[in-house]
Structures are given as structure tokens and as C-alpha cells.
Design a protein around this motif. Structure first.
Motif, PDB file in Angstrom:
ATOM      1  N   TYR A   1     -16.749 -12.331 -23.292  1.00 10.36           N
ATOM      2  CA  TYR A   1     -15.872 -13.497 -23.147  1.00 10.36           C
ATOM      3  C   TYR A   1     -16.691 -14.788 -23.115  1.00 10.36           C
ATOM      4  O   TYR A   1     -16.295 -15.803 -23.717  1.00 10.36           O
ATOM      5  N   LEU A   2     -17.828 -14.763 -22.441  1.00  4.06           N
ATOM      6  CA  LEU A   2     -18.690 -15.944 -22.379  1.00  4.06           C
ATOM      7  C   LEU A   2     -19.212 -16.317 -23.763  1.00  4.06           C
ATOM      8  O   LEU A   2     -19.208 -17.494 -24.146  1.00  4.06           O
ATOM      9  N   LEU A   3     -19.665 -15.322 -24.521  1.00  2.88           N
ATOM     10  CA  LEU A   3     -20.170 -15.571 -25.873  1.00  2.88           C
ATOM     11  C   LEU A   3     -19.053 -16.078 -26.790  1.00  2.88           C
ATOM     12  O   LEU A   3     -19.253 -16.985 -27.606  1.00  2.88           O
ATOM     13  N   PHE A   4     -17.888 -15.479 -26.649  1.00  2.00           N
ATOM     14  CA  PHE A   4     -16.710 -15.839 -27.437  1.00  2.00           C
ATOM     15  C   PHE A   4     -16.309 -17.291 -27.163  1.00  2.00           C
ATOM     16  O   PHE A   4     -16.119 -18.088 -28.087  1.00  2.00           O
ATOM     17  N   SER A   5     -16.205 -17.624 -25.880  1.00  2.00           N
ATOM     18  CA  SER A   5     -15.795 -18.978 -25.495  1.00  2.00           C
ATOM     19  C   SER A   5     -16.867 -20.010 -25.853  1.00  2.00           C
ATOM     20  O   SER A   5     -16.548 -21.129 -26.248  1.00  2.00           O
TER      21      SER A   5
ATOM     22  N   LYS B   1       4.882 -12.827 -25.276  1.00  2.00           N
ATOM     23  CA  LYS B   1       3.933 -11.724 -25.139  1.00  2.00           C
ATOM     24  C   LYS B   1       2.534 -12.230 -25.476  1.00  2.00           C
ATOM     25  O   LYS B   1       2.303 -12.851 -26.495  1.00  2.00           O
ATOM     26  N   HIS B   2       1.566 -11.967 -24.574  1.00  2.00           N
ATOM     27  CA  HIS B   2       0.206 -12.485 -24.766  1.00  2.00           C
ATOM     28  C   HIS B   2      -0.671 -11.541 -25.572  1.00  2.00           C
ATOM     29  O   HIS B   2      -1.527 -11.989 -26.333  1.00  2.00           O
ATOM     30  N   VAL B   3      -0.475 -10.234 -25.417  1.00  2.00           N
ATOM     31  CA  VAL B   3      -1.218  -9.254 -26.216  1.00  2.00           C
ATOM     32  C   VAL B   3      -0.320  -8.057 -26.513  1.00  2.00           C
ATOM     33  O   VAL B   3       0.619  -7.772 -25.769  1.00  2.00           O
ATOM     34  N   TYR B   4      -0.624  -7.381 -27.613  1.00  2.00           N
ATOM     35  CA  TYR B   4       0.083  -6.157 -27.969  1.00  2.00           C
ATOM     36  C   TYR B   4      -0.956  -5.051 -28.140  1.00  2.00           C
ATOM     37  O   TYR B   4      -1.931  -5.228 -28.865  1.00  2.00           O
ATOM     38  N   VAL B   5      -0.738  -3.932 -27.462  1.00  2.00           N
ATOM     39  CA  VAL B   5      -1.585  -2.764 -27.699  1.00  2.00           C
ATOM     40  C   VAL B   5      -0.780  -1.795 -28.554  1.00  2.00           C
ATOM     41  O   VAL B   5       0.278  -1.311 -28.142  1.00  2.00           O
ATOM     42  N   ILE B   6      -1.261  -1.556 -29.761  1.00  2.00           N
ATOM     43  CA  ILE B   6      -0.540  -0.708 -30.706  1.00  2.00           C
ATOM     44  C   ILE B   6      -1.333   0.574 -30.919  1.00  2.00           C
ATOM     45  O   ILE B   6      -2.500   0.541 -31.336  1.00  2.00           O
ATOM     46  N   LYS B   7      -0.699   1.703 -30.591  1.00  2.19           N
ATOM     47  CA  LYS B   7      -1.380   3.003 -30.653  1.00  2.19           C
ATOM     48  C   LYS B   7      -1.138   3.669 -32.005  1.00  2.19           C
ATOM     49  O   LYS B   7      -0.080   3.505 -32.611  1.00  2.19           O
ATOM     50  N   ARG B   8      -2.135   4.404 -32.437  1.00  2.00           N
ATOM     51  CA  ARG B   8      -2.105   5.013 -33.763  1.00  2.00           C
ATOM     52  C   ARG B   8      -0.891   5.920 -33.954  1.00  2.00           C
ATOM     53  O   ARG B   8      -0.279   5.949 -35.027  1.00  2.00           O
TER      54      ARG B   8
ATOM     55  N   ALA C   1      -8.352 -10.281 -22.890  1.00  2.00           N
ATOM     56  CA  ALA C   1      -7.835 -10.535 -24.238  1.00  2.00           C
ATOM     57  C   ALA C   1      -6.827 -11.691 -24.219  1.00  2.00           C
ATOM     58  O   ALA C   1      -6.783 -12.509 -25.141  1.00  2.00           O
ATOM     59  N   GLU C   2      -6.031 -11.772 -23.141  1.00  2.00           N
ATOM     60  CA  GLU C   2      -5.093 -12.893 -22.991  1.00  2.00           C
ATOM     61  C   GLU C   2      -5.844 -14.212 -22.928  1.00  2.00           C
ATOM     62  O   GLU C   2      -5.446 -15.199 -23.555  1.00  2.00           O
ATOM     63  N   LEU C   3      -6.935 -14.239 -22.165  1.00  2.00           N
ATOM     64  CA  LEU C   3      -7.746 -15.460 -22.063  1.00  2.00           C
ATOM     65  C   LEU C   3      -8.349 -15.830 -23.415  1.00  2.00           C
ATOM     66  O   LEU C   3      -8.398 -17.013 -23.775  1.00  2.00           O
TER      67      LEU C   3
ATOM     68  N   LEU D   1      -7.662 -19.303 -25.488  1.00  2.00           N
ATOM     69  CA  LEU D   1      -8.736 -20.151 -26.018  1.00  2.00           C
ATOM     70  C   LEU D   1      -8.560 -20.392 -27.522  1.00  2.00           C
ATOM     71  O   LEU D   1      -8.668 -21.519 -28.000  1.00  2.00           O
ATOM     72  N   LEU D   2      -8.324 -19.304 -28.251  1.00  2.00           N
ATOM     73  CA  LEU D   2      -8.117 -19.425 -29.692  1.00  2.00           C
ATOM     74  C   LEU D   2      -6.946 -20.349 -30.009  1.00  2.00           C
ATOM     75  O   LEU D   2      -7.034 -21.199 -30.903  1.00  2.00           O
ATOM     76  N   SER D   3      -5.870 -20.208 -29.265  1.00  2.00           N
ATOM     77  CA  SER D   3      -4.681 -21.033 -29.497  1.00  2.00           C
ATOM     78  C   SER D   3      -4.970 -22.510 -29.232  1.00  2.00           C
ATOM     79  O   SER D   3      -4.545 -23.380 -29.994  1.00  2.00           O
ATOM     80  N   ILE D   4      -5.703 -22.786 -28.163  1.00  2.00           N
ATOM     81  CA  ILE D   4      -6.053 -24.173 -27.824  1.00  2.00           C
ATOM     82  C   ILE D   4      -6.892 -24.802 -28.936  1.00  2.00           C
ATOM     83  O   ILE D   4      -6.642 -25.929 -29.366  1.00  2.00           O
ATOM     84  N   VAL D   5      -7.885 -24.038 -29.412  1.00  2.88           N
ATOM     85  CA  VAL D   5      -8.782 -24.560 -30.450  1.00  2.88           C
ATOM     86  C   VAL D   5      -8.025 -24.775 -31.763  1.00  2.88           C
ATOM     87  O   VAL D   5      -8.155 -25.817 -32.405  1.00  2.88           O
ATOM     88  N   VAL D   6      -7.217 -23.791 -32.172  1.00  2.00           N
ATOM     89  CA  VAL D   6      -6.452 -23.898 -33.413  1.00  2.00           C
ATOM     90  C   VAL D   6      -5.484 -25.075 -33.336  1.00  2.00           C
ATOM     91  O   VAL D   6      -5.366 -25.870 -34.281  1.00  2.00           O
ATOM     92  N   GLU D   7      -4.799 -25.212 -32.190  1.00  2.00           N
ATOM     93  CA  GLU D   7      -3.852 -26.310 -32.033  1.00  2.00           C
ATOM     94  C   GLU D   7      -4.571 -27.659 -32.020  1.00  2.00           C
ATOM     95  O   GLU D   7      -4.080 -28.638 -32.576  1.00  2.00           O
ATOM     96  N   ARG D   8      -5.748 -27.693 -31.406  1.00  2.00           N
ATOM     97  CA  ARG D   8      -6.524 -28.942 -31.371  1.00  2.00           C
ATOM     98  C   ARG D   8      -6.837 -29.413 -32.786  1.00  2.00           C
ATOM     99  O   ARG D   8      -6.664 -30.582 -33.121  1.00  2.00           O
ATOM    100  N   PHE D   9      -7.296 -28.476 -33.625  1.00  2.00           N
ATOM    101  CA  PHE D   9      -7.628 -28.846 -34.999  1.00  2.00           C
ATOM    102  C   PHE D   9      -6.382 -29.252 -35.781  1.00  2.00           C
ATOM    103  O   PHE D   9      -6.435 -30.138 -36.636  1.00  2.00           O
ATOM    104  N   GLU D  10      -5.256 -28.600 -35.490  1.00  3.83           N
ATOM    105  CA  GLU D  10      -4.001 -28.978 -36.148  1.00  3.83           C
ATOM    106  C   GLU D  10      -3.611 -30.392 -35.771  1.00  3.83           C
ATOM    107  O   GLU D  10      -3.169 -31.178 -36.607  1.00  3.83           O
TER     108      GLU D  10
END
Length: 355
Positions: free
Chosen positions: A18-22, A98-105, A173-175, A179-188
Motif C-alpha cells: 500500500y505504501l509503494l502503491f500510494s 460497493k468498494h470492492v468485489y471479490v469474484i470467485k472462479r 483494497a478499498e483504500l 486513492l485511485l479514484s481521487i487521482v483519476v478525478e483530480r486529473f479529470e
């Protein structure tokens, strides 16, 4: 004891990822103002896959202008297969909150879905896409902008279908999704601001009454037209038009009448010109025409004078215009110099008329 150590190591793995990702996303925000691209998502997928022992591959789905979702990036998958697959919005699992979806095979036959999408044999797809066939479950993280889902960040496990719940990864994964949503929205939002600024810049290039190019915009056209004269056997002329005693008309009839008169005269002047001529308004009672011609544009000047004279007779107004012409190169090479020369010629005509 061994179980606690294993749990602690997994927790460290997740926190480190998470630290590397952020950190990557924060560096991206700091260093540029352009949106996340394919290589950015590939880098983020690599960070997750390389640092989480229970994650083995991943992909990013993105929404195009038609609303369909396509694979923008992939890691540890054959992208040549995925790049041809698209999904309609109704095929995607998209619950608003919904913040995350876990989809099983076992809940979705991925190979069968791909074969159907690509119109190929299931066995053939299975042979080409072993990494996809290995997936036991995947966690799909929605990316939101302006309250709408614009993409999904997917991480796959080849271990077992309950691994995301057992490791407690879902909350992290929610966090990551936030983060991804904030960054994408910022660029938008940056793009929206750029677009609005561009619109304002365009508005600032036009006269607010006539919507003709103003002095700033005319100077830009002048630079382009002057370059043309260096390549083609043609000359650039600046035609300067002044409405005689316009202030007197304003005082006599009022400013609304004056504005209406300017609008009518601007239409007369514009209709008298060729499509290649550039007509602009500089001040209250002055117009400029930039025209490319092999010789002095006397016919253009005569046409404008006749049409304005006809309008004056028809409207019963005492309207006169004064016109002067200067040539690029002969009278000067600077836009402002040419305007000054044209104004001088108008002034000389006025002085001469008083004697």
C-alpha cells in the motif's frame, strides 16, 4: 506461533504494498498534470503483484467514450488476448456504493466468457491463456470519478478463492480504490479547468459585441498571413476602416443605437470580403481587414464604400467611413507599425479635408 508469524508477515506485505502503491500515485500527482496512462496502470499492477505473495496477476478495465469497458493494461497475462475483449455496462458488476468485489472462479467461467467474446474455441483459449485459467478468484476495485465508475483495478490470485478475506486485504483494497479514484478525478478536474480556460482564452480573442476577432487575435492571424507571403507570390495588405464622427452619433442617438449600428456595419463589411479575408474590430469605431492579394485591393475598398453608402441612404443616416490601406513590407513589417501607418493616413486625409 508459526501462524502468528505468517499473519504478521502477510500484514507487513500488505502495508508495504500500500505504501509503494500510494507513493507512486503521489509522485505522479506531484510531477505532472496529465491523466494516468496505460504504463502507469501497468506499473501499479506490477507493484501489487510483485509485493503480494497471494496475488499473481492483474488487469485494468477502462470505460471508453461509448460506455463499454476494455482492457487498458495487464500484468502476467497475455495482453494480445485481452486487448480484443470488451464488456457492455450491463455485463459489469457495478453497485453504486460497493468498494470492492471479490469474484470467485466457480461463480464465473472466465475461459468460457473469453471464448464467447472472442468467438474462439474454449480449448484454444485455455491453451493460449494459461495465466487466466490459473485464476481461482480476483478482487475487482472500482475506480470512480464524478460519482461514476470509470474503471476497475483487478488483482488475481492463483492460490484459493478465500485468500482475500483470510488475509484481510479487502479493507486495504478499498483504500487503494479511494486513492485511485481521487487521482483519476483530480486529473479529470484539471482537464476540465484546462478546457474552460481554453474557452475563456478563445472568448478573450473576440470582440464581445460583433464576435469578430479583436486586436490580439488579429495579430495572430497577421503572423500566419505574413508567413504565407514568404512562400507564395502574393502581398499582405492591412485595410483600416474608421467610422467618421461615430462619437457624435452615439451622443445624438444613444449608445444602444451606436452598438446596433456597429453590428450592422460589421455585417456589411464582412459580406463585402472574401472568405480568405480576416475582418476584425479594434476599437469602438474601427475595423481592420487582413487581405492577401497580388495588387492593392481597390475593388474591395470600393465594394465596402458602395455598400455602406447604400445603407446610409436607405436608413436616412449621415454615415461616412474613411479607409486607408498599408502594405506589409513596404509600410512596415510589424503589425502595430502598420496600424499606426494606417491611422496616420486617415489623419492626413482629415487634415487635408479641412483646408
Amino acid at each position: 506461533m508459526a501462524r502468528k508469524k505468517e499473519t504478521r508477515e502477510l500484514k507487513n506485505e500488505i502495508n508495504n504494498t500500500y505504501l509503494l502503491f500510494s507513493q507512486y500515485l503521489m509522485d505522479t500527482i506531484r510531477d505532472r498534470s496529465t491523466p494516468l496512462k496505460k504504463r502507469d496502470f501497468e506499473r501499479l499492477l506490477k507493484i501489487a503483484v510483485d509485493n503480494l505473495s497471494f496475488v499473481h496477476s492483474g488487469s485494468v478495465l477502462w470505460q471508453d467514450s461509448d460506455g463499454r469497458f476494455f482492457y487498458l493494461a495487464a500484468y502476467n497475462h497475455d495482453y494480445d488476448i485481452l486487448k480484443n475483449v470488451t464488456f457492455a455496462p450491463h455485463e459489469m458488476v457495478m453497485r453504486r456504493f460497493k468498494h470492492v468485489y471479490v469474484i470467485k472462479r466457480r461463480s464465473v467461467d472466465i475461459i468460457k466468457e473469453l471464448a464467447r467474446k472472442l468467438n474462439e474455441n474454449e480449448k484454444h483459449i485455455q491453451e493460449k491463456a494459461q495465466s487466466i485459467d490459473n485464476i481461482k478468484a480476483f478482487i475487482s476495485i472500482p475506480i470512480r470519478s464524478q460519482r461514476k465508475i470509470v474503471g476497475f483495478f483487478n488483482l488475481d490470485t492463483w492460490d484459493h478463492e478465500n485468500i482475500f478475506a483470510e488475509t484481510g486485504f479487502e479493507s486495504v483494497a478499498e483504500l487503494m480504490g479511494n486513492l485511485l479514484s481521487i487521482v483519476v478525478e483530480r486529473f479529470e478536474l484539471i482537464d476540465m479547468v484546462k478546457e474552460k480556460n481554453s474557452e475563456l482564452e478563445k472568448i478573450n480573442l473576440f470582440d464581445k459585441l460583433t464576435y469578430l476577432p479583436n486586436l490580439k487575435f488579429l495579430s495572430q492571424y497577421f503572423e500566419k498571413y505574413s508567413e504565407i507571403t514568404k512562400r507564395l507570390p502574393t502581398k499582405l495588405y492591412l485595410v483600416y476602416i474608421d467610422i467618421k464622427e461615430f462619437e457624435k452619433i452615439n451622443r445624438m442617438y444613444g449608445y444602444e443605437f451606436g452598438d446596433d449600428l456597429i453590428l450592422k456595419l460589421s455585417k456589411i463589411i464582412t459580406k463585402s470580403c472574401r472568405k480568405s479575408d480576416i475582418v476584425g474590430r479594434t476599437n469602438g469605431d474601427e475595423f481592420i481587414i487582413l487581405t492577401l492579394s497580388k495588387e492593392n485591393p481597390k475593388s474591395l475598398i470600393k465594394r465596402i464604400q458602395e455598400k455602406v453608402s447604400g445603407f446610409a441612404t436607405k436608413s436616412g443616416l449621415n454615415i461616412e467611413i474613411q479607409i486607408s490601406t498599408v502594405e506589409y513590407g513596404t509600410d512596415g513589417k510589424d503589425f502595430n507599425t502598420l496600424i499606426s501607418k494606417a491611422q496616420e493616413k486617415i489623419y492626413e486625409k482629415r487634415v487635408f479635408a479641412t483646408y
